[in-house]
Design a protein around this motif. Structure first.
Motif, PDB file in Angstrom:
ATOM      1  N   PRO A 106       0.841  -1.201   0.000  1.00  0.00           N
ATOM      2  CA  PRO A 106       0.000   0.000   0.000  1.00  0.00           C
ATOM      3  C   PRO A 106       0.874   1.247   0.000  1.00  0.00           C
ATOM      4  N   SER A 107       0.531   2.204  -0.842  1.00  0.00           N
ATOM      5  CA  SER A 107       1.461   3.330  -1.011  1.00  0.00           C
ATOM      6  C   SER A 107       1.577   4.176   0.255  1.00  0.00           C
ATOM      7  N   LEU A 108       0.550   4.157   1.114  1.00  0.00           N
ATOM      8  CA  LEU A 108       0.633   4.947   2.350  1.00  0.00           C
ATOM      9  C   LEU A 108       1.744   4.443   3.269  1.00  0.00           C
ATOM     10  N   ALA A 109       2.079   3.160   3.107  1.00  0.00           N
ATOM     11  CA  ALA A 109       3.128   2.592   3.956  1.00  0.00           C
ATOM     12  C   ALA A 109       4.486   3.208   3.664  1.00  0.00           C
ATOM     13  N   PHE A 110       4.606   3.876   2.518  1.00  0.00           N
ATOM     14  CA  PHE A 110       5.891   4.480   2.168  1.00  0.00           C
ATOM     15  C   PHE A 110       6.058   5.887   2.750  1.00  0.00           C
ATOM     16  N   VAL A 111       5.017   6.395   3.405  1.00  0.00           N
ATOM     17  CA  VAL A 111       5.080   7.778   3.891  1.00  0.00           C
ATOM     18  C   VAL A 111       6.283   8.006   4.824  1.00  0.00           C
ATOM     19  N   PRO A 112       6.455   7.179   5.852  1.00  0.00           N
ATOM     20  CA  PRO A 112       7.589   7.430   6.753  1.00  0.00           C
ATOM     21  C   PRO A 112       8.933   7.362   6.036  1.00  0.00           C
ATOM     22  N   LEU A 113       9.047   6.368   5.138  1.00  0.00           N
ATOM     23  CA  LEU A 113      10.297   6.211   4.412  1.00  0.00           C
ATOM     24  C   LEU A 113      10.582   7.435   3.539  1.00  0.00           C
ATOM     25  N   ALA A 114       9.549   7.909   2.860  1.00  0.00           N
ATOM     26  CA  ALA A 114       9.729   9.052   1.967  1.00  0.00           C
ATOM     27  C   ALA A 114      10.139  10.287   2.765  1.00  0.00           C
ATOM     28  N   ILE A 115       9.555  10.449   3.949  1.00  0.00           N
ATOM     29  CA  ILE A 115       9.917  11.619   4.758  1.00  0.00           C
ATOM     30  C   ILE A 115      11.348  11.479   5.260  1.00  0.00           C
ATOM     31  N   PHE A 116      11.718  10.270   5.566  1.00  0.00           N
ATOM     32  CA  PHE A 116      13.083  10.008   6.011  1.00  0.00           C
ATOM     33  C   PHE A 116      14.076  10.330   4.905  1.00  0.00           C
ATOM     34  N   TRP A 117      13.726   9.943   3.694  1.00  0.00           N
ATOM     35  CA  TRP A 117      14.623  10.155   2.562  1.00  0.00           C
ATOM     36  C   TRP A 117      14.589  11.588   2.041  1.00  0.00           C
ATOM     37  N   PHE A 118      13.382  12.135   1.891  1.00  0.00           N
ATOM     38  CA  PHE A 118      13.258  13.418   1.182  1.00  0.00           C
ATOM     39  C   PHE A 118      12.895  14.580   2.094  1.00  0.00           C
ATOM     40  N   GLY A 119      12.780  14.330   3.404  1.00  0.00           N
ATOM     41  CA  GLY A 119      12.444  15.423   4.316  1.00  0.00           C
ATOM     42  C   GLY A 119      10.961  15.744   4.297  1.00  0.00           C
ATOM     43  N   ILE A 120      10.584  16.793   5.058  1.00  0.00           N
ATOM     44  CA  ILE A 120       9.158  17.119   5.105  1.00  0.00           C
ATOM     45  C   ILE A 120       8.808  18.210   4.091  1.00  0.00           C
ATOM     46  N   GLY A 121       9.709  18.517   3.196  1.00  0.00           N
ATOM     47  CA  GLY A 121       9.442  19.555   2.189  1.00  0.00           C
ATOM     48  C   GLY A 121       8.566  19.033   1.061  1.00  0.00           C
ATOM     49  N   GLU A 122       8.587  19.762  -0.056  1.00  0.00           N
ATOM     50  CA  GLU A 122       7.717  19.430  -1.183  1.00  0.00           C
ATOM     51  C   GLU A 122       8.065  18.079  -1.803  1.00  0.00           C
ATOM     52  N   MET A 123       9.374  17.804  -1.840  1.00  0.00           N
ATOM     53  CA  MET A 123       9.832  16.613  -2.560  1.00  0.00           C
ATOM     54  C   MET A 123       9.135  15.344  -2.077  1.00  0.00           C
ATOM     55  N   SER A 124       9.110  15.152  -0.773  1.00  0.00           N
ATOM     56  CA  SER A 124       8.550  13.897  -0.267  1.00  0.00           C
ATOM     57  C   SER A 124       7.086  13.769  -0.658  1.00  0.00           C
ATOM     58  N   LYS A 125       6.343  14.861  -0.610  1.00  0.00           N
ATOM     59  CA  LYS A 125       4.920  14.782  -0.928  1.00  0.00           C
ATOM     60  C   LYS A 125       4.689  14.476  -2.404  1.00  0.00           C
TER      61      LYS A 125
END
Ligand code: ATP
Ligand code: MG
Lengths: 261, 265
Positions: A106-125
């Protein structure tokens, strides 16, 4: 029957009014804490204030830009890869297991990983939204292109459209109903992922507004955020449908559907 | 330069349009082999209206698909207009049983499709499409999409589409099979009229003996296992053809016997 339709719409209006009337009464009655359940009139008032201060437009704007970029990026990739994999068996064989594997998560499961990798800026979203949007578009495009009627291909070939022209004039339009179905599904996926990503950490956005309002006990503002999201989803769907009807007048008559992969 | 070479057209007068020499086809897929066509030799002249009759599975569609270039024969030689068939071409128009109109194009755009692929100018395309829509009796339906048309209308658009590039050969695979009797007989009349005016060579597959006798100048009867030609008859009935004429019935009985039908007593 015009009479029946109007009777239904009147009934719908009465039902809606009764619902909000009861809500209003309940909030004001003192039986429930009106901080926990603010009255509709209070919510409208806070919405108006948030609009006047420019806060709501700013959050809404930030969310819209993210959703739009993510949606466009993800669907462009989905269409390109879907077409390529349907036309190039070797490519399909090479990367299909990978895509299927990622699709299963499920793509929502990647949220923490994406924030870890790309920060809380625009990129992760944007990356998260594009990721979520990619899969339904990819699946539908792939199936649409793969299952395009070989008879139409033959018909076109016997009219002089061979090679790339057969592809451009028959395969792509033939797959369009499926691609559109995939895009429509992705529209709601984009919204879901957007909110999840904003809730998980952001400095702007409607999701952030809801999150912040919770922390300062402004339930009324949380409702404003919810309404804004609902309006966003509704408007996007309406706009999409309108565009499809304008650009592809034949589409409604084609029974396009989603098939399993 | 030799003068004789200069006057020789690519297709010499009198040379048949279609030449099949010992044409055979076998569908081969894992579980079994089907001899769809045995060994067919056949020539068809320009301007002939040939109907192909025969029981289900005798290879009619296979023969037509080979001529259209959709199917590569397992063995034998096919030439159309002096060239070996190498894939589909706009020289050979095809009308399919299920119409196969492009659902995303209007009737007119469907008719124009072949012209567009040939790079013809928009104005010229529109003129040709307009004439053809008139010819098939649908002068005012050009702006409609296929889903807005009835089966008979779709079939007429499909015929107009196949005619637009003026192919020397028109291949039609049971084009009227799905239509009601009235629409069918009016389209038969249209097709006879088109053939009279434009003189295309037509290969028309049908299951219906009456239809074949109304249309054809020549009738080919096939039999299955393996697909082969068992009768090749010139139909010299005068036009317009009356189904009640004694000669019509005579030929009908003959053909019915040839395809193994028990004729009604
Ligand atoms: N794509 C295919 N794969 C395998 N076998 C096939 C294929 N197409 C046709 N056949 C077989 O080849 C034979 C001839 O088929 P064909 O479609 O040419 O017959 P037909 O005369 O057109 O029949 P009908 O009147 O039912 O349309 C049949 O036995 C059929 O089962
Ligand atoms: Mg057939």
């Amino acid at each position: 029957m015009a009479f029946g339709v109007s009777r239904h719409s009147v009934a719908g209006m009465i039902g809606t009014l009764a619902f909000f009337g009861a809500w209003e009464a309940l909030s004001r009655s003192g039986f429930v804490n009106n901080v926990m359940l603010p009255a509709p009139s209070t919510i409208v008032q806070s919405a108006w204030e948030l609009i006047l201060t420019g806060e709501l437009p700013r959050h809404l704007g930030a969310s819209l830009v993210r959703a739009a970029i993510g949606f466009l990026g993800g669907s462009a990739l989905g269409v390109i890869l879907g077409v390529a994999m349907a036309r190039l068996p070797l490519l399909h064989g090479t990367i299909n297991p990978l895509v299927q594997m990622f699709r299963a998560v499920p793509s929502l499961a990647f949220v923490p990983l994406a924030i870890f990798w790309f920060g809380i800026g625009e990129m992760s979203k944007i990356v998260l939204i594009a990721w979520g949007v990619f899969f339904p578009v990819w699946v539908n495009t792939y199936i649409g292109v793969r299952d395009v009627s070989p008879l139409l291909g033959r018909a076109a070939a016997s009219l002089g459209a061979r090679g790339w022209r057969n592809f451009a004039y028959v395969v792509i339009p033939g797959a369009l109903p499926f691609i559109i179905a995939g895009l429509r599904v992705s529209l709601s996926v984009a919204l879901v992922v957007l909110v999840a990503a904003e809730l998980a950490g952001a400095a702007f956005g409607v999701g952030y507004l809801i999150q912040m309002s919770q922390q300062v006990f402004r339930v009324d503002q949380m409702f404003v955020g919810l309404i804004a999201l609902g309006a966003m989803g509704f408007a996007a769907d309406l706009l999409f449908e309108h565009a499809v009807r304008r650009l592809l007048p034949w589409y409604g008559a084609e029974q396009a559907g989603q098939k399993g992969p | 330069m030799n003068a004789r070479v200069e006057i020789a057209s690519p297709i010499a007068v009198g040379e048949p349009l279609i030449t099949c020499i010992e044409l055979g086809h076998v569908y081969d897929f894992g579980r079994g082999r089907t001899a769809a066509l045995g060994s067919i030799s056949l020539t068809i002249d320009r301007g002939e209206f040939v109907c192909v009759l025969g029981p289900s599975g005798c290879g009619k569609t296979t023969l037509l698909n080979i001529l259209a270039g959709f199917v590569v024969p397992a063995h034998g030689d096919v030439r159309v207009g002096g060239h070996a068939v190498d894939g589909p071409s706009s020289e050979r128009g095809v009308v399919f049983q299920d119409y196969s109109l492009f659902p995303w194009l209007t009737a007119q755009a469907n008719v124009e499709f072949g012209l567009r692929m040939a790079g013809r100018a928009a104005r010229e395309r529109a003129t040709i499409a307009h004439d053809l829509l008139g010819l098939v009796g649908l002068p005012d339906e050009g702006a409609k999409y296929p889903f807005e048309l009835s089966g008979g209308m779709k079939q007429r658009i499909a015929i107009a589409r196949a005619l637009a590039t003026r192919p020397s050969l028109l291949l039609m695979d049971e084009p009227f099979a799905a239509l009601d009797a009235m629409t069918r007989s009016s389209l038969q009349a249209k097709l006879v009229e088109i053939h009279r005016q434009e003189r295309p060579t037509i290969l028309f597959v049908t299951h219906n003996i009456t239809e074949a006798l109304v249309l054809a100048s020549r009738l080919i009867v096939m039999a299955p296992n393996p697909g082969r030609i068992v009768e090749d008859i010139r139909i010299d009935l005068p036009r317009p053809r009356r189904r009640t004429a004694p000669r019509f019935n005579e030929i009908y009985e003959h053909v019915a016997r040839a395809i193994g039908l028990e004729t009604a007593e």
